[in-house]
Design an enzyme around this catalytic site. Structure first.
Site: not given
Ligand code: 5RP
Length: 297
Positions: A206-208, A254
């Site tokens: 998951v990217k947050t 990221d």
């Protein structure tokens, strides 16, 4: 569906207890996955540090050419040595990046699209890349944008679910991306909700974004979290961001604009790497960056 009456506020995150279902494979939540999934995840997350430096240059999928990405063919190859994963669109990779330059780096393939900078509402995307394309592009994960709390919530979660169903058939991990639209707040409550929904729906990563009590967001999410860099800020602050999220349990960053819009992208990506893989503090990484851009004569 459980009713929402009298919900008790979650509060026990066992912050001092490592993730328990990890006897066998080092990537969080991946213990029960097959060989192919683990192989892709091992291309993304370094076996020693457990972390990753993703270089994001998929901005063009809705921004068109943006500062620092005017020429992917010129700007990106220089940065490949300092990163672990290239996060890009299939066009950006296929048109501009010689596959011979990729070596053992991972590919995070942007798989949703459908909006542009001209839109008021960016929350309606389609699943634009199918499994065969992901296999052909040698993707180590496919990235799916989601809009929890936004107008496009249902369609974006449908995209995520379809992507998980599709990618699992080919043992390709899915990266669920938490978008923060205008009507969403960057609060721990929102990020805990959004990251957990994505993981429960099958996202393998998951990217947050960073937030207060970020360690609780990490603890409550049963898969690795990587953090987007966000808008360009001074290098020292971007390195502090990287340090803060890694020290609170993120398994990587990221980063796009804070690398490719830096005056010294190569040195900046190397400094980020110091934090993500070598345990450097933000201060140490910034000193490294300063020395690198001002070599002693
Ligand atoms: C662009 C993206 C980027 O992958 C993500 O936002 C990371 O890039 P940056 O660090 O520049 O925010 O989703 O649409």
């Amino acid at each position: 569906m459980a009713d929402l009456e009298g919900l008790k506020v979650a509060k026990n995150y066992y912050l001092d207890t490592p993730f328990q279902n990890s006897n066998g494979f080092y990537v969080k939540g991946a213990n029960a996955l097959d060989w192919g999934m683990k192989k892709h995840l091992s291309r993304i997350f370094d076996a020693k540090s457990g972390n990753t430096v993703m270089l994001a240059f998929d901005h063009g999928y809705f921004m068109g050419s943006t500062s620092g990405l005017e020429r992917l063919d010129i700007e990106i190859p220089k940065l490949i040595p300092n990163v672990d994963v290239l996060m890009a669109t299939r066009g950006g990779l296929r048109d501009c990046i010689d596959p011979a330059l990729i070596g053992n780096k991972g590919i995070a393939l942007r798989a949703t699209s459908g909006s542009s900078m001209l839109d008021e509402d960016l929350s309606h995307e389609i699943l634009a890349v199918d499994a065969q394309e992901a296999v052909k592009m040698n993707a180590d994960c496919i990235a799916i944008q989601t809009f929890i709390g936004g107008d496009g919530q249902l369609s974006s979660l449908e995209n995520l679910s379809k992507a998980v169903n599709m990618a699992q058939q080919y043992s390709i991990p899915v990266l669920g991306v938490v978008a923060v639209g205008k009507q969403m707040e960057r609060t721990p409550k929102f990020f805990k909700l959004a990251t957990r929904i994505l993981a429960e729906l099958g996202a393998n990563i998951v990217k947050t974004y960073n937030c207060e009590n970020f360690e609780e967001v990490v603890a409550a999410c049963p898969v690795p979290i990587v953090v987007a860099g966000g808008k360009k800020i001074p290098e020292r602050d971007a390195l502090q961001l990287a340090y803060d999220v890694i020290s609170k349990g993120a398994n990587g960053v990221d980063m796009g604009r804070n690398i490719f819009q830096s005056l010294h992208p190569f040195e900046m990506s190397a400094a980020v790497r110091k934090i993500v893989h070598e345990g450097a503090t933000a201060e140490e990484a910034y000193a490294f960056y300063e020395d690198a851009i001002h070599p002693v004569q």
